[in-house]
Structure formats: structure tokens, C-alpha cells
Design an enzyme around this catalytic site. Structure first.
Site, PDB file in Angstrom:
ATOM      1  N   CYS A  50       2.125  -7.682  -0.676  1.00 15.63           N
ATOM      2  CA  CYS A  50       2.528  -6.768   0.395  1.00 15.63           C
ATOM      3  C   CYS A  50       3.901  -7.083   0.992  1.00 15.63           C
ATOM      4  O   CYS A  50       4.805  -6.245   0.975  1.00 15.63           O
ATOM      5  CB  CYS A  50       1.479  -6.770   1.510  1.00 15.63           C
ATOM      6  N   HIS A  92       4.899  -5.545   6.522  1.00 18.56           N
ATOM      7  CA  HIS A  92       3.650  -6.275   6.322  1.00 18.56           C
ATOM      8  C   HIS A  92       3.151  -6.905   7.625  1.00 18.56           C
ATOM      9  O   HIS A  92       3.931  -7.428   8.428  1.00 18.56           O
ATOM     10  CB  HIS A  92       3.830  -7.378   5.287  1.00 18.56           C
TER      11      HIS A  92
END
Length: 523
Positions: free
Chosen positions: A107, A163
Site C-alpha cells: 500500500c 496509506h
């Protein structure tokens, strides 16, 4: 045919999204495109083009991100049973890139790359930490939304774009003008729905259904906030980023979405028990110890089919939220001058190669949905050439007529958005930790690991990447051709890096701070 056909009763998901101008995208003249006349192709008319470009309004941008979504989307045909009517409808309205790949199968690394326009091997951001601005080299880096803000756009965001908790709260105003709700799971069951998983029984490692409402989910709240912004006539031009959390684990969805995928009728992904026999031992080092369980654990606990069902149910739910946002855009009256881009940060394994999760350089981890739709974009088009998430930044600059940047490592997709068959010379490159890269061309996937071991797959003859031909003499020219695209800059992890970090210290390989012991391998 009803737009709700095949979906649970009462689901406000399958809304028609048809431009007020009909099915064909309206191509408008801008200075860098030239004048397009219907059916006649490019016409040299510089004075007219310049005059129109001078007065043309700036396109809005609707920027939709979906976490951990692999190619199990109807229009990509990644799973034959998946139902994603809203994403499929968006693909028909614009151009679908069927061979799009992330820059990192994790991510933070993937999103940092996309939003900064730089490869992970350039920044050294490979793990779930750090925030890239902690490195003085990138403290003043102009990100994609900042570039639009500098051009006069009102920038808004909700859900998961960066993220986790990034950017830190004191820094948020510098990244976007307005912030909505952050990403969240939403409703949770009283206790986990699956048996304890290896590596600490991580709280996110769970899936299944339990009594709750769609409205109780974090993604519903994110979509609702986006709907509110679009319904309240936000200042134009705007850049609205909407990030959905699902199908990231825990894969919870309400019962109505599970009813779409009865377990006794469910197809499991293609799998070969000896699939890893011809892959280098080093391939295991990229996912040495993870919260996500191996396929062997799923089989022992009879959870494989349950996980696949849960993932598919979450995909269909998040598709419904995409539908809500696009319906609001259409009702707002600004859809005709709004560019939409939909993407996922990376894929997700559901048993392929013997694992679940991401953290690999194979197709299931790197292949992602990428769709552009709106003014200046060909409708009902499919481009099969390899492209990268890194290409989104320069592409949006070109579509919206913003000042170009010479510090981006991606390449504009504008030629392919006007003609899906337009030639593109670049492959797609994915990196997971320093020295580990894959190069994806139209036909081949080449992988080079940090210890020098290699893989090569003919994706036309072997779409499941089951047969590694890197060591066959007849394919060494193919290996050499792809190896020349490996990143020339290949930095070590940025200071403060942690979580999913692989480094070499002397003669030892270190995974997340601990030496790798081959006898500890879990298959």
C-alpha cells in the site's frame, strides 16, 4: 434490462451512468490535441485551436482508488463469477487498460509512487513506513494533488488515498484543501469469524459476514461524503479523491453480498500444487513472514472457499459505492466536464502461488484495474499495452491542460486514450524492496531478484505463470531485452523504513529486522 438485475433486493448500487450527451464521449479541442472533427480525424487548424484553448474551462477530476483490488472485475475477466456492474459501466464509458500494473505490491510504497510520480527504487519507500516527506530529499516534492492545487483546483479527499495515517495530521492542509472521513473498517463482529491465523493472529486477518448494514461500513461513509460534496456544487475546477478500503482485509460484507456467491457454486482460482518448484528460493524472501496465511493454512481449516467468497462479496459491495459516487456526479450536472480515473494500488493473491495477500512480483500482485473516462477520452476502448500507475500523474496533467513537469518517471497515456492501439514503447515495472524488480511487456514477465536469480513467463502461452523459462537458452535473448529496462536508480530503503522490509547485512538476508533462516520457511 434493469440496472439492478442480478443484485440483492434494495441495493442502491447499479445506477445508470449515461452522459447527457449520449454514449459517445465528446472530444473537445485543446491546444495540445488539435481540432478533432467527427469521423475526419486530426485537422490542422492552429488559430481556432489556440483560441478555443485560451477560453476552455479546466476539467474537474474524480480520482477513485480501491484498496487491494486485483483483476477480479467483470470488465477484466479475472474471475468468471464476479459482479461489478458499475465499474464495468465506467469502463464502457471510457478506456480500460487491460494490462496495467502497480509500481509496488504494498500500500504505502504503491501510493507514494503514484502520488509523487517517482518509482519506489528512486525514493526508497518500499514498506508500510515511513511518510516520504521525512526524507529531506523529498520534503518539498510536489505531489499530484498539490500540482492541481497550484493550478487553481479545489482539492478534496476522503478515505484511503495515502496509506494509513499519512500524512500526519499537522501536514494535511498542505496536501489537500478539504478532508473528509478517513478509511475505516466500520462495523465489526463481536469476535473474529475465522480460526486464529499464524504470525500472531493479526486482527485484520478475518473475513465473513454477520448482521450489520451497508450504512455501517467505513466505505459507505466515505462514499456518502463524496456524494455530499458533489451535491453541494463544489468550487470548480475541483480534484476530488475518493479512496475505498475494501476488499482489503478484514473482508466483511453484509449478507446480501454473500448471497451473490454461494459457496457450493463458487469457482476457486487456478492453482498447481507444484507451482513453486521452478521458482527461485529467493522468491519466498519477498513474503517470508506475513500476517496473511498461506494456502496450506486455508486448506487445513477449510477456509479457502470462504475467503474467495468473502473477497468477491466485498468487491461487489465496493462496486456499489463506486456507483453511488458516479450517480452523484451525473446528477451534479458537471459530469460532462469531469475526468474520472479509477485505479487499485495493487492486486491480491487468493491461493495462487500457494499464498494469500500481496508482496510478490507475479501477475496476481501487480495487475490492477485502470480506467479513464470523460472529455477527450475514447469510449468503449480497451488498451492491452503495458501501462503503470506511475502514468496517471502525467496523464491527468495532459488531459486537464496543466503545466507539464519534467521530474516525473511515468509517461502520459494521452495517445492511448485517443487511440487504444497507439504505439507505446515502455514496459511496466514493479519493485518490491531494493534489487527485486519485474518487467512486464505485452507478452512477457521478467523477474530479477536481489540475489540475481530470475524468472521469465510467456504470458500468452502461460497466463497463470506456471512455467518459468528463464534458464532455457532459447529465451536468453528475451531475458536480455527485458533486463535493459531494470531501474538504473535502485536506492536502499529510506531511513525509518519498516514493515515488509528485506535487506542484506553481510552474508545474511534480513526480513523485518530478523535474519532469514531457510529451515523456518512456511509453505
Amino acid at each position: 434490462m434493469s440496472v439492478r438485475a442480478g443484485l440483492p433486493a434494495g441495493v442502491l448500487a447499479c445506477v445508470p451512468w449515461v452522459s447527457k450527451r449520449g454514449d459517445i464521449v465528446q472530444h473537445r479541442t485543446v491546444l495540445w490535441v488539435g481540432l478533432l472533427l467527427a469521423g475526419l480525424g486530426p485537422v490542422c487548424c492552429a488559430p481556432v485551436a489556440a483560441a478555443e484553448a485560451a477560453t476552455q474551462r479546466k476539467w474537474n477530476v474524480l480520482f477513485i482508488a480501491i484498496d487491494d483490488l486485483n483483476d477480479w472485475v467483470g470488465c477484466l475477466k479475472g474471475h468468471p463469477q464476479v459482479r461489478t456492474p458499475n465499474i464495468d459501466r465506467l469502463a464502457r464509458r471510457g478506456t480500460l487498460f487491460t494490462n496495467a500494473h502497480c509500481q509496488a505490491p504494498l500500500c504505502n510504497a504503491s501510493r507514494t509512487s503514484l502520488l509523487t510520480g517517482l518509482r519506489p527504487s528512486t525514493t526508497g519507500v518500499y514498506g508500510l513506513a515511513p511518510w516520504f516527506r521525512t526524507d529531506p530529499r523529498f520534503r518539498d516534492r510536489v505531489t499530484l494533488p498539490q500540482h492541481f492545487k497550484a493550478a487553481g483546483y479545489h482539492t478534496m479527499t476522503a478515505g484511503k488515498i495515502w496509506h494509513g495515517g499519512y500524512p500526519p495530521r499537522p501536514s494535511r492542509a498542505a496536501e489537500f484543501d478539504r478532508w473528509g472521513p478517513r478509511a475505516s473498517v466500520g462495523a465489526r463482529p463481536p469476535k473474529k469469524l475465522i480460526p486464529p491465523t499464524p504470525e500472531g493472529d493479526h486482527p485484520l486477518m478475518d473475513w465473513g459476514t454477520f448482521p450489520h448494514r451497508d450504512e455501517d461500513k467505513g466505505d459507505w461513509k466515505v462514499a456518502s461524503w463524496a456524494v455530499e460534496q458533489l451535491s453541494s456544487s463544489p468550487p470548480e475546477p475541483f480534484f476530488l479523491a475518493v479512496g475505498f478500503f475494501l476488499p482489503h482485509v478484514p473482508c466483511y460484507a453484509t449478507p446480501q453480498w454473500f448471497e451473490l456467491y454461494p459457496q457450493n457454486e463458487l469457482l476457486l482460482p487456478p492453482y498447481r500444487a507444484d507451482d513453486r518448484a521452478d521458482t527461485p528460493e529467493f522468491s519466498w524472501y519477498l513474503h517470508w513472514k506475513l500476517p496473511e496465511p498461506r494456502l496450506s493454512w486455508l486448506e487445513r481449516h477449510n477456509e479457502w472457499r470462504h475467503l474467495v467468497q468473502s473477497y468477491l462479496a466485498c468487491v461487489s459491495f465496493v462496486d456499489s459505492q463506486v456507483g453511488r459516487v458516479i450517480e452523484a456526479l451525473e446528477k451534479s450536472g458537471v459530469a460532462d466536464h469531469t475526468v474520472i480515473v479509477l485505479w487499485s494500488d495493487h492486486g491480491w493473491h487468493l491461493g495462487e502461488k500457494g499464498i494469500t495477500g500481496k508482496n510478490t512480483l507475479w501477475q496476481r500482485s501487480t495487475h490492477v484495474p485502470l480506467i479513464f473516462a470523460g472529455p477527450g477520452i475514447a469510449a468503449k476502448a480497451r488498451c492491452s499495452q503495458p501501462v503503470e500507475l506511475l502514468d496517471i500523474y502525467p496523464t491527468l496533467i495532459d488531459l486537464c491542460g496543466l503545466p507539464k513537469r519534467d521530474d516525473l518517471e511515468g509517461h502520459s497515456l494521452l495517445p492511448q486514450l485517443q487511440d487504444a492501439d497507439a504505439h507505446r514503447e515502455f514496459p511496466a515495472i514493479t519493485t518490491h524492496n531494493q534489487g527485486n524488480h519485474t518487467v512486464r511487456s505485452h507478452r512477457w514477465r521478467y523477474i530479477r531478484y536481489a540475489d540475481g536469480s530470475e524468472e521469465l513467463y510467456d504470458t500468452q502461452a502461460d497466463p497463470n505463470e506456471w512455467t518459468n523459462v528463464a534458464n532455457r537458452s532459447e529465451f536468453r535473448p528475451v531475458v536480455a531485452q527485458h533486463a535493459k529496462w531494470l531501474p538504473k536508480i535502485d536506492r536502499p530503503p529510506m531511513a525509518g523504513s519498516k514493515h515488509r522490509i528485506l535487506v542484506r547485512e553481510g552474508d545474511e538476508w534480513i526480513w523485518e529486522g530478523r535474519p532469514i533462516r531457510p529451515e523456518e520457511k512456511v509453505e
